[in-house]
Write a protein that holds these residues in place. Structure first.
Motif, short mmCIF file in Angstrom:
data_model
loop_
_atom_site.label_atom_id
_atom_site.label_comp_id
_atom_site.label_asym_id
_atom_site.label_seq_id
_atom_site.Cartn_x
_atom_site.Cartn_y
_atom_site.Cartn_z
N ALA A 246 29.52 61.65 60.84
CA ALA A 246 28.44 61.89 61.81
C ALA A 246 27.33 62.70 61.15
CB ALA A 246 28.98 62.63 63.03
N THR B 13 23.62 64.49 61.95
CA THR B 13 22.82 64.89 63.11
C THR B 13 21.52 65.58 62.68
OG1 THR B 13 24.15 66.90 63.22
CG2 THR B 13 24.77 65.13 64.71
N ILE C 72 25.23 66.89 68.40
CA ILE C 72 26.59 66.97 67.86
C ILE C 72 27.59 66.52 68.93
CG2 ILE C 72 28.39 68.59 67.11
CD1 ILE C 72 26.19 70.17 65.65
N LYS D 274 27.83 62.79 69.87
CA LYS D 274 28.61 61.94 68.95
C LYS D 274 30.09 62.32 68.94
CE LYS D 274 24.77 61.27 65.77
NZ LYS D 274 24.38 60.01 66.39
N LEU D 275 30.35 63.63 68.82
CA LEU D 275 31.75 64.04 68.62
C LEU D 275 32.60 63.83 69.88
CD1 LEU D 275 30.71 64.99 65.94
CD2 LEU D 275 31.94 67.15 66.23
N VAL E 265 36.71 63.11 62.75
CA VAL E 265 35.29 63.19 62.46
C VAL E 265 34.98 64.13 61.30
CG1 VAL E 265 33.02 63.74 63.45
CG2 VAL E 265 34.83 62.92 64.94
N LEU F 61 31.50 66.01 60.29
CA LEU F 61 30.13 66.24 60.75
C LEU F 61 29.30 66.81 59.61
CD1 LEU F 61 27.87 66.74 62.91
CD2 LEU F 61 28.96 68.96 63.33
N PRO G 125 25.62 68.31 59.67
CA PRO G 125 24.41 68.63 60.45
C PRO G 125 23.18 68.71 59.55
CG PRO G 125 25.62 70.64 60.00
CD PRO G 125 26.43 69.51 59.38
N ALA H 139 25.72 74.25 64.21
CA ALA H 139 26.90 73.39 63.96
C ALA H 139 28.13 74.26 63.73
CB ALA H 139 26.63 72.49 62.75
N LEU I 232 33.61 70.05 59.12
CA LEU I 232 32.17 70.33 59.01
C LEU I 232 31.79 70.52 57.54
CD1 LEU I 232 29.35 71.27 60.15
CD2 LEU I 232 30.31 73.59 60.13
#
Ligand code: NAD
Length: 473
Positions: free
Chosen positions: A138, A140, A149, A152-153, A163, A165, A167, A175, A194
């Motif tokens: 993802a 963002t 965020i 999508k999540l 996921v 992510l 950001p 994030a 993340l």
């Protein structure tokens, strides 16, 4: 970074600044090759167990995250204003909008229905089953650093996907705050990861090429979206693309021009115009242009620019120097080709604003086709007014763009409004409505504005595969 349920520092880091003051407000790790690999591996391993959890278990975790988010609303909003610049009230609204996706998809998780389809053969049954796509990458943007965020999540997690992510580099602190919430809610290690990174291209490449990542969901510019979509296509990945916009707003002659100016000033200057659904071309019937422009100008000139944590601030900064340059370039180009400035038209540096990226709320009239602002997405506080003569002309002008995200109509005649709704080639149309967005409503665009929809019932479908079972009995 947050990888496999653990917080991780990087070998190097980068600074995050407040766009209202230029002050450094934090530093975050800069993910390298090894971190990217660790995140993909963690999400891939975690998927094996996560996909077997029940919808009820996933729903409960999302619900817990929603509760934590609502409880921390004011802290999250304050962080957002410091990192992204929007006035505190707008940040509070965004945190609420972001939380709405967690609650909505906590509920939708339980409604991933399959089907039993009758067969033409007596001894055959068809069973359609929905299963999670797999590991999702993802990406963002910074303009809505929390709600993009969760939009999508939440559906990805509800569907049973894991996921990673990534950001935007301007807003990694929001994030990180969201990751703390997911961690506290109790999501198992590896389910959400993340990666903060200053140069995003390597992560994008891995999301589009690594066989363990099955889907890319991206919100950002059309240019980057197209590049990533091309790479994802050659590797047969699922994609969702929420890209740029160039929204027309049409004020029909039967509407009250003063009321329309009030609404359009609210939506135009929201988030300093840095929204993909911001009205970018305002079409007003030539007979109503004068009262409309007068009201819009009066409202724009009264907006107080400044640090969004202070009282009475109506408009925050742009995100960075590049954004100021882009907006100013479009305004200068329009003026040089004959546009008239009613208010604004320059950068703001007086009264303590010199450290930030402020641009005056601006109203332009006499905007015509040769001007850059007529075709390009602005992403800034500029309201370009274009006059028109007939319904047929204005629909053609409104549709004359590569984009197809949002459009707005002001009309008091149901027939006019319905004809315009049907004729406009846009995914989201506000009819006397400046906020046609909600976790319950499908968000997305046509043409170069993207692929797929977020939110609503459709939002979870983006993260599901359809599996058919044909049973001979
Ligand atoms: P951007 O495309 O530069 O960046 C968006 C995200 O993509 C960021 O996380 C960035 O780090 C990442 N990125 C940039 N280059 C990349 C690459 N080569 N590989 C992988 N990732 C990469 O866009 P922006 O300027 O940050 O955001 C503004 C744009 O986003 C506008 O065009 C706006 O309309 C669009 N937007 C669309 C929606 C929507 O829902 N349609 C919502 C918000 C913003």
């Amino acid at each position: 970074m947050y990888i496999d349920g653990k917080w991780k520092a990087g070998n190097s880091d980068f600074a995050v600044t407040n766009p209202a003051t230029g002050e450094v407000i934090g530093r975050v790790p800069d993910a390298n090759e090894h971190d990217i690999e660790a995140a993909v591996a963690a999400a891939d391993i975690a998927f094996a167990d996560w996909k077997k959890t029940t919808a009820y278990q996933r729903s409960e975790l999302l619900y817990r995250a929603w509760e934590l988010m609502v409880r921390q609303k004011s802290q999250l909003a304050e962080l957002m204003t410091r990192e992204q610049g929007k006035p505190l009230k707008a940040s509070l609204n965004e945190v609420q909008y972001g939380a709405d996706f967690l609650l909505w998809f906590a509920e939708e998780a339980k409604r991933m229905y399959g089907q039993i389809i009758p067969s033409a053969r007596e001894n055959q049954r068809f069973l359609v089953h929905k299963s999670p796509v797999g590991v999702v990458g993802a990406i963002t943007p910074w303009n809505y650093p929390i709600s993009m965020i969760t939009r999508k999540l939440a559906p990805a997690l509800a569907a049973g996907c894991t996921v990673i992510l990534k950001p935007a580099e301007s807003t990694p602190l929001c994030a990180r705050a969201m990751m703390e919430i997911f961690d506290e809610a109790g999501f198992p290690p590896g389910v959400i990861n993340l990666l903060t990174v200053q140069n995003p291209s390597r992560v994008g490449e891995v999301f589009c090429t690594d066989p363990r990542v099955r889907k890319l969901t991206f919100t950002g510019s059309t240019q980057v979206g197209k590049e990533l979509n091309g790479l994802a296509a050659t590797n047969m990945k699922r994609v969702s693309m929420e890209l740029g916009g160039h929204a027309p707003a049409i004020v029909f002659p039967d509407a009250d021009p003063v009321h329309a100016a009030k609404g359009l000033s609210l939506v135009k200057f929201l988030n300093t115009g840095q929204a993909c659904i911001s009205p970018n071309r305002i079409f007003v019937h030539e007979d109503h242009a004068e009262p409309f422009i007068q009201e819009l100008t009066s409202r724009a000139s009264r907006l107080k620019a400044g640090n969004g944590l202070e009282n009475g601030i109506g408009i925050g900064p742009l995100i960075n120097e590049l954004a100021v340059g882009k907006v100013d370039g479009q305004v200068k180009d329009a003026i040089s080709r004959g546009a008239k400035v009613h208010t604004g038209g320059q950068r703001l540096t007086e009264k303590g604003l010199s450290g930030g990226y402020f641009y005056a709320p601006t109203v332009l009239s006499g905007v015509t086709e040769p001007m850059r602002i007529y075709r390009e997405e602005t992403f800034g506080p500029i309201a370009p007014v274009i006059t028109y003569r007939s319904e047929k002309d204005v629909i053609a002008m409104a549709n004359d763009t590569e984009y197809g995200l949002a459009a707005y109509i002001y009309s008091n005649d149901i027939g006019t409004a319905m004809r315009a709704f049907e004729a406009l080639d846009f995914g989201i149309i506000g009819i006397n409505d400046i906020n046609p967005t909600s976790a319950a409503a499908p968000f997305g665009g046509l043409k170069n504005s993207g692929l797929g929809r977020e939110g609503a019932q459709e939002g979870i479908e983006e993260y599901l595969e359809t599996k058919l079972g044909g049973f001979a009995i």
